[in-house]
Design an enzyme around this catalytic site. Structure first.
Site, PDB file in Angstrom:
ATOM      1  N   GLU A  25      26.483  -1.799   1.900  1.00  0.00           N
ATOM      2  CA  GLU A  25      25.298  -2.659   1.712  1.00  0.00           C
ATOM      3  C   GLU A  25      25.487  -4.008   2.416  1.00  0.00           C
ATOM      4  O   GLU A  25      26.601  -4.381   2.791  1.00  0.00           O
ATOM      5  CB  GLU A  25      25.032  -2.878   0.222  1.00  0.00           C
ATOM      6  CG  GLU A  25      26.172  -3.569  -0.505  1.00  0.00           C
ATOM      7  CD  GLU A  25      25.707  -4.326  -1.755  1.00  0.00           C
ATOM      8  OE1 GLU A  25      24.791  -5.157  -1.648  1.00  0.00           O
ATOM      9  OE2 GLU A  25      26.313  -4.104  -2.821  1.00  0.00           O
ATOM     10  N   LYS A 159      29.873  -5.529 -13.562  1.00  0.00           N
ATOM     11  CA  LYS A 159      30.349  -6.803 -14.091  1.00  0.00           C
ATOM     12  C   LYS A 159      29.844  -7.005 -15.504  1.00  0.00           C
ATOM     13  O   LYS A 159      28.737  -6.602 -15.830  1.00  0.00           O
ATOM     14  CB  LYS A 159      29.780  -7.947 -13.251  1.00  0.00           C
ATOM     15  CG  LYS A 159      30.465  -8.123 -11.937  1.00  0.00           C
ATOM     16  CD  LYS A 159      30.254  -9.551 -11.435  1.00  0.00           C
ATOM     17  CE  LYS A 159      31.013  -9.748 -10.141  1.00  0.00           C
ATOM     18  NZ  LYS A 159      30.197  -9.422  -8.989  1.00  0.00           N
TER      19      LYS A 159
HETATM   20  N1  PSU Z   1      26.772  -7.097  -8.477  1.00  0.00           N
HETATM   21  C1  PSU Z   1      27.900  -7.541  -7.921  1.00  0.00           C
HETATM   22  N2  PSU Z   1      27.888  -7.954  -6.622  1.00  0.00           N
HETATM   23  C2  PSU Z   1      26.748  -7.913  -5.865  1.00  0.00           C
HETATM   24  C3  PSU Z   1      25.556  -7.414  -6.472  1.00  0.00           C
HETATM   25  C4  PSU Z   1      25.619  -7.027  -7.774  1.00  0.00           C
HETATM   26  O1  PSU Z   1      28.929  -7.580  -8.579  1.00  0.00           O
HETATM   27  O2  PSU Z   1      26.766  -8.294  -4.691  1.00  0.00           O
HETATM   28  C5  PSU Z   1      24.311  -7.322  -5.653  1.00  0.00           C
HETATM   29  C6  PSU Z   1      24.162  -5.876  -5.114  1.00  0.00           C
HETATM   30  O3  PSU Z   1      23.537  -5.927  -3.851  1.00  0.00           O
HETATM   31  C7  PSU Z   1      23.237  -5.253  -6.132  1.00  0.00           C
HETATM   32  C8  PSU Z   1      22.333  -6.418  -6.464  1.00  0.00           C
HETATM   33  O4  PSU Z   1      22.511  -4.148  -5.636  1.00  0.00           O
HETATM   34  O5  PSU Z   1      23.180  -7.552  -6.493  1.00  0.00           O
HETATM   35  C9  PSU Z   1      21.626  -6.224  -7.776  1.00  0.00           C
HETATM   36  O6  PSU Z   1      20.645  -7.204  -7.924  1.00  0.00           O
HETATM   37  P1  PSU Z   1      19.611  -7.097  -9.133  1.00  0.00           P
HETATM   38  O7  PSU Z   1      20.443  -7.281 -10.364  1.00  0.00           O
HETATM   39  O8  PSU Z   1      18.659  -8.232  -8.888  1.00  0.00           O
HETATM   40  O9  PSU Z   1      18.996  -5.737  -9.046  1.00  0.00           O
END
Ligand code: PSU
Ligand code: MN
Length: 305
Positions: A25, A159
């Site tokens: 990604e 996390k």
């Molecule tokens: N969690 C992490 N590192 C990240 C992300 C999430 O520990 O970089 C990023 C990833 O790209 C994930 C996104 O797909 O955040 C999720 O965002 P949201 O919670 O807004 O869906």
């Protein structure tokens, strides 16, 4: 569809020849780490994938196209450029039609990987059900997307900025297998522990590849979340992280952070308040995920031949 896709020649050739390809990604590059560590890490992760026998395909959006595979120069550009959107599924049509720069989240990356037939996707951590989701309804589209396409995700767990228990429940409801590599407990990104038992455990990349083959051949479409614990020497204890996470969550509340800004805000807050220790763990675990993920991709490629 081709109108909106641009595949790097090296990736196209690997796909044509049925060689293993591993998707990566770009939100982690543009919004997950500071420059220049983000670019160094993205390139190092690609090297790990090559060294283990697959071709890397970092995915992002530019010039109205979903790019499958970026050149080194493009990775550097995405790492430096300030004007990059965090693109999940709902943002894709806007960013593509407006020809803006987009870094893809887990959800958007999986969707694009699925279009071109990539089966394995490596990242650091995925989104999930947020703490307090019972009132905020904040559930990452990463989870809904895991139901919708058949690309396996290798991550170091989720996390504990999230509600790990609810995230596991959600994945169970959606029929998504959660397999932890080499231990019984589900890991929580910085820590190999989370307090939650992993629903499944497998100890070799071959066994995981066999599970993927069986799942998809049975017509059980959808993803598999493969949790790979952070290497021991980089681990930060879950108790220590909990303090930082609680601070980050209350800072987010005070600053009225909501919607798509929530995850990047919390991640940045934690990185800023742990003096680089969390960044080092983050880099180590994603490299480790790239190694295990590539071994799974290579094994899957072999048994599917
Ligand atoms: N969690 C992490 N590192 C990240 C992300 C999430 O520990 O970089 C990023 C990833 O790209 C994930 C996104 O797909 O955040 C999720 O965002 P949201 O919670 O807004 O869906
Ligand atoms: Mn959200």
């Amino acid at each position: 569809m081709n109108e909106y896709l641009e595949i790097l020649p090296e990736v196209q050739q690997a796909l044509n020849e049925n060689k293993p390809v591993v998707a990566l990604e770009s939100t982690i590059i543009a919004h997950g780490m500071p420059y220049p560590k983000n670019v160094e890490t993205a390139l190092a992760v690609e090297d790990v994938i090559r060294a283990n026998g697959a071709i890397p395909a970092t995915i992002a959006i530019m010039n109205g196209k979903c790019m499958v595979g970026l050149s080194k120069e493009q990775i550097d550009f995405f790492g430096k450029e300030k004007n990059v959107w965090k693109v999940s599924l709902r943002d894709m049509p806007y960013i593509i039609s407006q020809k803006l720069l987009g870094a893809t989240t887990v959800a958007a990356t999986m969707r694009i990987a699925d279009w071109v037939g990539i089966k394995i996707f490596v990242t650091g951590g995925t989104g999930g059900v947020h703490r307090g989701a019972e009132t905020s309804m904040d559930i990452s589209a990463d989870l809904t997307e895991m139901e919708n396409n058949s690309v396996a995700v290798v991550a170091a767990g989720v996390k504990s900025i999230l509600d790990i228990g609810l995230t596991l429940e959600y994945l169970e409801t959606k029929g998504i297998p959660v397999v932890t590599f080499g231990q019984d407990e589900f890991p929580s990104f910085y820590s190999s522990k989370s307090g939650f038992q992993s629903p499944l455990r497998l100890d070799t990349p071959e066994d995981i590849a066999q599970l993927l083959k069986a799942k998809w051949q049975l017509g059980l479409n959808g993803s598999v979340l493969i949790a790979n614990p952070v290497p021991k020497e980089y681990e930060i204890s879950a108790d220590e992280m909990e303090t930082h996470i609680n601070e980050a969550l209350s800072a987010a509340k005070q600053n009225q952070i909501a919607g798509k800004n929530t995850t990047p805000f919390i991640l940045k807050y934690i990185a800023d308040h742990t003096h680089g220790e969390s960044l080092e763990a983050n880099i180590a675990l994603i490299k480790h995920n790239a190694k295990i993920g590539t071994q799974i991709a290579v094994a899957l490629n072999r048994i599917n031949d």
